[in-house]
Write a protein that holds these residues in place. Structure first.
Motif, PDB file in Angstrom:
ATOM      1  N   PRO A 132       1.143   4.585   2.003  1.00 49.30           N
ATOM      2  CA  PRO A 132       0.711   5.172   3.278  1.00 49.30           C
ATOM      3  C   PRO A 132       0.130   6.583   3.134  1.00 49.30           C
ATOM      4  O   PRO A 132      -0.801   6.945   3.849  1.00 49.30           O
ATOM      5  CB  PRO A 132       1.977   5.177   4.133  1.00 49.30           C
ATOM      6  N   THR A 180       6.987   6.647   0.387  1.00 48.57           N
ATOM      7  CA  THR A 180       5.926   7.070  -0.534  1.00 48.57           C
ATOM      8  C   THR A 180       6.440   7.207  -1.962  1.00 48.57           C
ATOM      9  O   THR A 180       7.629   7.447  -2.182  1.00 48.57           O
ATOM     10  CB  THR A 180       5.330   8.429  -0.086  1.00 48.57           C
ATOM     11  N   ALA A 187       9.450  -9.604  -0.643  1.00 48.31           N
ATOM     12  CA  ALA A 187       9.236  -8.270  -1.210  1.00 48.31           C
ATOM     13  C   ALA A 187       7.744  -7.950  -1.200  1.00 48.31           C
ATOM     14  O   ALA A 187       6.903  -8.836  -1.122  1.00 48.31           O
ATOM     15  CB  ALA A 187       9.784  -8.186  -2.625  1.00 48.31           C
ATOM     16  N   GLU A 235      14.694   5.956  -2.486  1.00 46.92           N
ATOM     17  CA  GLU A 235      14.787   4.534  -2.790  1.00 46.92           C
ATOM     18  C   GLU A 235      14.878   4.399  -4.310  1.00 46.92           C
ATOM     19  O   GLU A 235      14.190   5.101  -5.053  1.00 46.92           O
ATOM     20  CB  GLU A 235      13.563   3.805  -2.267  1.00 46.92           C
ATOM     21  N   GLN A 284       4.376 -10.045  -2.084  1.00 43.14           N
ATOM     22  CA  GLN A 284       4.633 -11.339  -2.709  1.00 43.14           C
ATOM     23  C   GLN A 284       3.962 -12.530  -2.021  1.00 43.14           C
ATOM     24  O   GLN A 284       3.567 -13.474  -2.682  1.00 43.14           O
ATOM     25  CB  GLN A 284       6.134 -11.584  -2.803  1.00 43.14           C
ATOM     26  N   GLY A 315       0.789  -1.225   0.000  1.00 42.22           N
ATOM     27  CA  GLY A 315       0.000   0.000   0.000  1.00 42.22           C
ATOM     28  C   GLY A 315       0.817   1.269   0.000  1.00 42.22           C
ATOM     29  O   GLY A 315       2.042   1.251   0.167  1.00 42.22           O
TER      30      GLY A 315
HETATM   31  N1  SAH Z   1       3.953   2.711  -1.636  1.00 48.29           N
HETATM   32  C1  SAH Z   1       5.126   2.990  -0.888  1.00 48.29           C
HETATM   33  C2  SAH Z   1       5.530   1.942   0.127  1.00 48.29           C
HETATM   34  C3  SAH Z   1       5.450   0.470  -0.242  1.00 48.29           C
HETATM   35  S1  SAH Z   1       6.673  -0.304  -1.256  1.00 48.29           S
HETATM   36  C4  SAH Z   1       6.278   3.268  -1.823  1.00 48.29           C
HETATM   37  O1  SAH Z   1       6.165   2.973  -2.991  1.00 48.29           O
HETATM   38  O2  SAH Z   1       7.279   3.825  -1.385  1.00 48.29           O
HETATM   39  C5  SAH Z   1       8.233  -0.168  -0.459  1.00 48.29           C
HETATM   40  C6  SAH Z   1       9.383  -0.155  -1.470  1.00 48.29           C
HETATM   41  O3  SAH Z   1       9.559  -1.449  -2.095  1.00 48.29           O
HETATM   42  C7  SAH Z   1       9.154   0.828  -2.601  1.00 48.29           C
HETATM   43  O4  SAH Z   1      10.310   1.576  -2.827  1.00 48.29           O
HETATM   44  C8  SAH Z   1       8.855  -0.098  -3.768  1.00 48.29           C
HETATM   45  O5  SAH Z   1       9.082   0.518  -4.997  1.00 48.29           O
HETATM   46  C9  SAH Z   1       9.789  -1.256  -3.483  1.00 48.29           C
HETATM   47  N2  SAH Z   1       9.513  -2.483  -4.235  1.00 48.29           N
HETATM   48  C10 SAH Z   1       8.347  -2.960  -4.717  1.00 48.29           C
HETATM   49  N3  SAH Z   1       8.513  -4.111  -5.389  1.00 48.29           N
HETATM   50  C11 SAH Z   1       9.839  -4.394  -5.338  1.00 48.29           C
HETATM   51  C12 SAH Z   1      10.649  -5.466  -5.843  1.00 48.29           C
HETATM   52  N4  SAH Z   1      10.120  -6.463  -6.542  1.00 48.29           N
HETATM   53  N5  SAH Z   1      11.973  -5.410  -5.594  1.00 48.29           N
HETATM   54  C13 SAH Z   1      12.521  -4.391  -4.866  1.00 48.29           C
HETATM   55  N6  SAH Z   1      11.812  -3.377  -4.366  1.00 48.29           N
HETATM   56  C14 SAH Z   1      10.484  -3.366  -4.599  1.00 48.29           C
END
Ligand code: SAH
Length: 360
Positions: free
Chosen positions: A167, A198, A334, A258, A337, A165
Motif C-alpha cells: 500500500p 507495510t 493467503a 507482523e 494465492q 500489493g
Molecule cells: N505488502 C504489505 C501488505 C500485504 S501482505 C506487507 O508486506 O505488509 C500482508 C501480510 O501477509 C504480510 O505480513 C506478508 O508478509 C504476509 N504473508 C505473505 N505471504 C504469506 C504466507 N504464505 N503465510 C503467511 N503470511 C504471509
C-alpha cells in the motif's frame, strides 16, 4: 466524447461538491447532488439508474457526466470457517483479491492495493507473480463497495491493507482511499479499525504519520536482523530494518509487528529475544503469523508448539504478543494465492523494484 468523471476516485466531500454543482447547473437544486453522493459509499447503489429517489431525467444526466464503475466478480471461494475470498477482474483484465473474515461480531476485510507486487518477499505468492500496476482509489475502495452491493451485503467493522500489493508504494491512491473508508460521508469505518500493512516503505510511513486520523500501522518485520531480513525480503536493502524501526518508533500511534513463522529460519530463541528488543524500542505489539501453506519458496511452517515457545520467549521480555489464527487455509486465502491458482500456467514476470513503482 468527453471522458466521464469517475466519482469513486474522489474523496467523498469532493465527489459531493461536484455533484452539487452539477445538480445546480441542471436546475434540480444542489440537494439532489448530496442525495446522489450518498449512493456512492454511505448506502451504495449499483448504478445511477438504480438511484430511485432521484428524478429519472437527472439520473440520465448523471450517467452522461459521471461514472461509478463496478468491479467484475470473477470467482468466489468460501471456507468452512466462514472466510470468503473474492477475485475481482478489472477493466484491463488484471485480477485482484479481497478476503472477508468474520469473527464473532466483527468482520474484517483484507483488501488489495496493487495488481501483483514488486517486493518479492521469498515466502509470498503475490511476490512470485511480479508487479503489474498500482490500483486506482476506485479499485481499492471499490472492493469494499462491491461487497456492500452483494445480495447479502458484507459490512466491515475492520479493514486491513493485507491483500495483494504494498500500500505504501501506492500512497497517492491509498491516501484518498483512507479518507473514503473512514469519512462519515464515506464508508464510516473508524480510523482505529483501519490498518495499513507495510514492509517498511519509509516515505509512506511518514505520510501516514502525518494524517491526523488514528489509522493503524502494521510492519512486516519477519526477521530481527538485517542479514536474515535481506534474504527473506529484498526490500530490506533499500529500507533497512534499523531505519524502519526508527520510523515505527516515531509513529505516535499503535504499531503492530507482523512476523511469519518460518521453520528453522527465523523461529529460534535468539530471534525471539532480538525481536522483543526491537518491539520494545517502538512499543509495538507482536503478531506471530503461522506460515500459510501455498505461498512461495520451500519453507516449512513452525510447529504450533514451536510458535507457542517463541511467543513465550517474546512475552518474557515484557512485550505483548499474539499468535494469529490461520483462517481460510482450505481456500488458499493467503496473500496472492487465489490469483496464482488461476494463473498457474503463466510464468511469473520479473519484478521491477524501482521502475514503474511509485513511492509515496
Ligand atoms: N505488502 C504489505 C501488505 C500485504 S501482505 C506487507 O508486506 O505488509 C500482508 C501480510 O501477509 C504480510 O505480513 C506478508 O508478509 C504476509 N504473508 C505473505 N505471504 C504469506 C504466507 N504464505 N503465510 C503467511 N503470511 C504471509
Amino acid at each position: 466524447m468527453t471522458t466521464r468523471v469517475n466519482l469513486l476516485d474522489l474523496a467523498p466531500t469532493d465527489a459531493e461538491e461536484q455533484l452539487r454543482a452539477f445538480a445546480e447547473a441542471q436546475g434540480v437544486g444542489a440537494y439532489r447532488g448530496s442525495q446522489a453522493a450518498r449512493h456512492l459509499w454511505t448506502t451504495p447503489t449499483a448504478s445511477f439508474d438504480a438511484m430511485s429517489d432521484l428524478p429519472r431525467a437527472f439520473r440520465a444526466e448523471l450517467e452522461r457526466a459521471f461514472a461509478i464503475p463496478r468491479l467484475e466478480l470473477a470467482a468466489e471461494q468460501r471456507s468452512e470457517d466462514g472466510t470468503r475470498k473474492f477475485l475481482f477482474r478489472l477493466h484491463d483484465g488484471q485480477t485482484i483479491e479481497t478476503v472477508s473474515i468474520p469473527d464473532g461480531d466483527r468482520v474484517t476485510l483484507c483488501i488489495s492495493s496493487q495488481a501483483g507486487c514488486a517486493l518479492q518477499c521469498s515466502f509470498c505468492a503475490t511476490g512470485l507473480m511480479g508487479f503489474y500496476r498500482n490500483l486506482l482509489p476506485s479499485e481499492i475502495a471499490g472492493q469494499v463497495r462491491e461487497l456492500a452491493l452483494l445480495p447479502e451485503p458484507i459490512a466491515p467493522t475492520n479493514i486491513v491493507f493485507m491483500g495483494m500489493g504494498e500500500p505504501l508504494m501506492n500512497w497517492r491512491a491509498v491516501d484518498v482511499v483512507l479518507t473514503i473508508l473512514n469519512h462519515p460521508k464515506g464508508c464510516g469505518v473508524g480510523a482505529r479499525h483501519i490498518t495499513v500493512s507495510t514492509v517498511g516503505v519509509l516515505p509512506g510511513i511518514e505520510a501516514l504519520a502525518r494524517r491526523p486520523e488514528q489509522f493503524r500501522l502494521a510492519i512486516s518485520v519477519h526477521a530481527p536482523t538485517d542479514e536474515l531480513r535481506r534474504m527473506l525480503m529484498p526490500v530490506n536493502i533499500k529500507f533497512p530494518l534499523e531505519r524502519v524501526i526508527d520510523a515505527a518508533a516515531a509513529f505516535t500511534r499503535r504499531v503492530t509487528f507482523e512476523y511469519v513463522m518460518l521453520g528453522g529460519v527465523n523461529d529460534q530463541p535468539g530471534h525471539a529475544a532480538e525481536l522483543a528488543r526491537l518491539a520494545k524500542r517502538c512499543g509495538a505489539f507482536v503478531n506471530l503469523i503461522p506460515l500459510h501453506p501455498g505461498g512461495a519458496g520451500s519453507y516449512t511452517p513452525t510447529s504450533p508448539e514451536g510458535i507457542k515457545r517463541f511467543a513465550s520467549e517474546v512475552a518474557r521480555h515484557k512485550v505483548e504478543v499474539a499468535v494469529r489464527r490461520s483462517r481460510g487455509t482450505d481456500i488458499a486465502a493467503a496473500c496472492g494465492q487465489l490469483r496464482v491458482e488461476r494463473l498457474r500456467r503463466r510464468p511469473p514476470r520479473a519484478a521491477n523494484q524501482n521502475g514503474e513503482v511509485e513511492i509515496a
